[in-house]
Design a protein around this motif. Structure first.
Motif, PDB file in Angstrom:
ATOM      1  N   LEU A  53      -5.236   6.730   9.366  1.00 46.51           N
ATOM      2  CA  LEU A  53      -5.937   6.437   8.392  1.00 46.51           C
ATOM      3  C   LEU A  53      -6.523   5.136   8.462  1.00 46.51           C
ATOM      4  O   LEU A  53      -5.771   4.087   8.927  1.00 46.51           O
ATOM      5  CB  LEU A  53      -4.987   6.479   7.065  1.00 46.51           C
ATOM      6  N   GLU A  54      -7.832   4.912   8.005  1.00 48.50           N
ATOM      7  CA  GLU A  54      -8.296   3.731   8.098  1.00 48.50           C
ATOM      8  C   GLU A  54      -8.456   3.428   6.453  1.00 48.50           C
ATOM      9  O   GLU A  54      -9.350   4.020   5.840  1.00 48.50           O
ATOM     10  CB  GLU A  54      -9.979   3.781   8.658  1.00 48.50           C
ATOM     11  N   LEU A  55      -7.802   2.434   5.973  1.00 44.86           N
ATOM     12  CA  LEU A  55      -7.891   1.998   4.672  1.00 44.86           C
ATOM     13  C   LEU A  55      -8.379   0.730   4.435  1.00 44.86           C
ATOM     14  O   LEU A  55      -8.305  -0.178   5.062  1.00 44.86           O
ATOM     15  CB  LEU A  55      -6.395   1.695   4.427  1.00 44.86           C
ATOM     16  N   ALA A 103      -7.566   9.104   1.587  1.00 47.98           N
ATOM     17  CA  ALA A 103      -7.766   8.436   2.907  1.00 47.98           C
ATOM     18  C   ALA A 103      -7.795   9.414   4.249  1.00 47.98           C
ATOM     19  O   ALA A 103      -8.193   9.271   5.356  1.00 47.98           O
ATOM     20  CB  ALA A 103      -6.704   7.518   3.264  1.00 47.98           C
ATOM     21  N   ASP A 114      -1.572   4.250  -4.112  1.00 52.02           N
ATOM     22  CA  ASP A 114      -2.901   3.639  -3.818  1.00 52.02           C
ATOM     23  C   ASP A 114      -3.949   4.802  -3.011  1.00 52.02           C
ATOM     24  O   ASP A 114      -4.992   4.606  -3.281  1.00 52.02           O
ATOM     25  CB  ASP A 114      -2.556   2.230  -3.022  1.00 52.02           C
ATOM     26  N   ARG A 115      -3.214   5.486  -2.111  1.00 51.74           N
ATOM     27  CA  ARG A 115      -3.893   6.115  -1.299  1.00 51.74           C
ATOM     28  C   ARG A 115      -3.364   7.447  -0.983  1.00 51.74           C
ATOM     29  O   ARG A 115      -2.104   7.561  -1.189  1.00 51.74           O
ATOM     30  CB  ARG A 115      -4.374   5.666   0.026  1.00 51.74           C
ATOM     31  N   GLY A 148       4.267   4.661   3.109  1.00 55.77           N
ATOM     32  CA  GLY A 148       3.098   4.175   3.347  1.00 55.77           C
ATOM     33  C   GLY A 148       2.756   4.069   4.850  1.00 55.77           C
ATOM     34  O   GLY A 148       1.729   4.709   5.606  1.00 55.77           O
ATOM     35  N   MET A 155       0.912  -1.185  -0.047  1.00 50.69           N
ATOM     36  CA  MET A 155       0.050  -0.059  -0.012  1.00 50.69           C
ATOM     37  C   MET A 155       0.917   1.313   0.031  1.00 50.69           C
ATOM     38  O   MET A 155       1.500   1.470   0.996  1.00 50.69           O
ATOM     39  CB  MET A 155      -1.014  -0.269   1.347  1.00 50.69           C
ATOM     40  N   GLU A 178      -9.867   7.019  -2.966  1.00 48.87           N
ATOM     41  CA  GLU A 178      -8.330   7.030  -2.903  1.00 48.87           C
ATOM     42  C   GLU A 178      -7.925   7.997  -1.876  1.00 48.87           C
ATOM     43  O   GLU A 178      -6.751   8.088  -1.407  1.00 48.87           O
ATOM     44  CB  GLU A 178      -7.735   7.798  -4.002  1.00 48.87           C
ATOM     45  N   VAL A 210       1.191   5.211   0.102  1.00 53.42           N
ATOM     46  CA  VAL A 210       0.463   6.461   0.526  1.00 53.42           C
ATOM     47  C   VAL A 210       1.050   7.770   0.007  1.00 53.42           C
ATOM     48  O   VAL A 210       2.237   8.000   0.468  1.00 53.42           O
ATOM     49  CB  VAL A 210       0.151   6.384   1.930  1.00 53.42           C
ATOM     50  N   ILE A 269       0.088   6.104   7.478  1.00 49.03           N
ATOM     51  CA  ILE A 269      -1.010   5.636   8.231  1.00 49.03           C
ATOM     52  C   ILE A 269      -0.948   5.686   9.646  1.00 49.03           C
ATOM     53  O   ILE A 269      -2.251   6.201  10.211  1.00 49.03           O
ATOM     54  CB  ILE A 269      -0.840   4.025   7.772  1.00 49.03           C
TER      55      ILE A 269
END
Length: 275
Positions: A272-274, A73, A44-45, A263, A1, A71, A3, A267
């Motif tokens: 962040l809640e992915l 977050a 990804d995010r 990432g 992931m 996308e 970010v 997070i």
């Protein structure tokens, strides 16, 4: 992931974009544009950051966009740190559409005096942000880094995020002074830094990854991967580089894609809640 911890969206009428030097990025940048860049760079995010309009309506709009855009977050919204009603302002944002995605608050400290973060009313605002469980995001100039270190020491319960490594004057060759100032900031364990915005501090026309190397390597040495985040600073970066070029330059300098930098740190820092 992967970010991206720092990007923007805006419309061409933002006042600061009227600078003739910014003609290349004086247009609307939309979610569709963002998605094209994310696909090209295999990201990804993201975290959407206030874009210098400096009004509450932008934050409201960004939270709504984030609610509708998987996308994105998290959102770091704008607020005036001297607002005596800041706690209520934060709660109003949280009560609105996408309010659960509010991750931090950023004021445009870079436009203020070097000791702005030392002001009692600003410190009160920083405390209000921290009390709300949000990150205090800081966009500052290198000359303001001593005040960042002082604020972080005074508010050990707050998480501070330093954008763009404090905007080192890369094109002007200001490495030694920047290193001295960033060292004191990195000594505060509640400060997280972004590897972002570096290509626009270098010479836009002729920069290479090697121009960024001393700054990236110093940040890695002082902060460690668990306190560093990748940020594209798209679309500001487009005056000097594409989204993909920014990511590739940092990957080259870091010897790959360290999972914390690309990432994990974002997070954890922004909660962040992915999906």
């Amino acid at each position: 992931m992967i970010v991206d911890a720092h990007h923007h969206l805006w419309t061409a009428d933002y006042p600061w974009l009227q600078d003739p030097a910014l003609e290349a990025i004086r247009r609307d940048y939309t979610v569709a544009d963002l998605r094209d860049s994310l696909r090209a760079a295999a990201v990804d995010r993201t975290v959407l950051i206030e874009a210098g309009r400096c009004d509450a309506a932008e934050t409201t709009a960004f939270l709504r966009i984030a609610q509708e855009t998987p996308e994105i977050a998290g959102v770091v919204g704008w607020a005036d740190l001297t607002d005596s009603d800041l706690a209520a302002t934060i709660e109003r944002h949280r009560a609105g559409t996408g309010g659960h995605l509010l991750a931090g608050i950023r004021d445009q400290v870079q436009a203020s005096a070097d000791d702005h973060l030392d002001r009692p009313d600003v410190r009160t605002g920083l405390r209000a942000v921290a009390s709300a469980g949000l990150v205090n995001e800081l966009v500052v100039r290198t000359s303001q880094l001593p005040s960042v270190a002082r604020a972080a020491a005074a508010l050990p319960g707050s998480t501070f995020v330093l954008d763009h490594l404090g905007k080192p004057p890369i094109a002007a060759g200001g490495f030694e002074e920047w290193r001295k100032q960033i060292t004191a900031v990195a000594a505060r364990p509640n400060v997280v830094a972004k590897l972002s915005g570096l290509v626009t501090e270098a010479d836009w026309a002729v920069w290479t990854p090697q121009d960024l190397r001393p700054y990236v390597e110093t940040a890695a040495e002082l902060f460690g991967a668990d306190r560093l985040m990748f940020g594209s600073d798209w679309p500001v970066c487009e005056v000097a580089a594409t989204y993909t070029q920014v990511k590739e330059a940092l990957s080259e300098l870091l010897g790959g894609l360290p999972p914390d930098v690309f990432g994990g740190t974002a997070i954890h820092t922004y909660h962040l809640e992915l999906m």
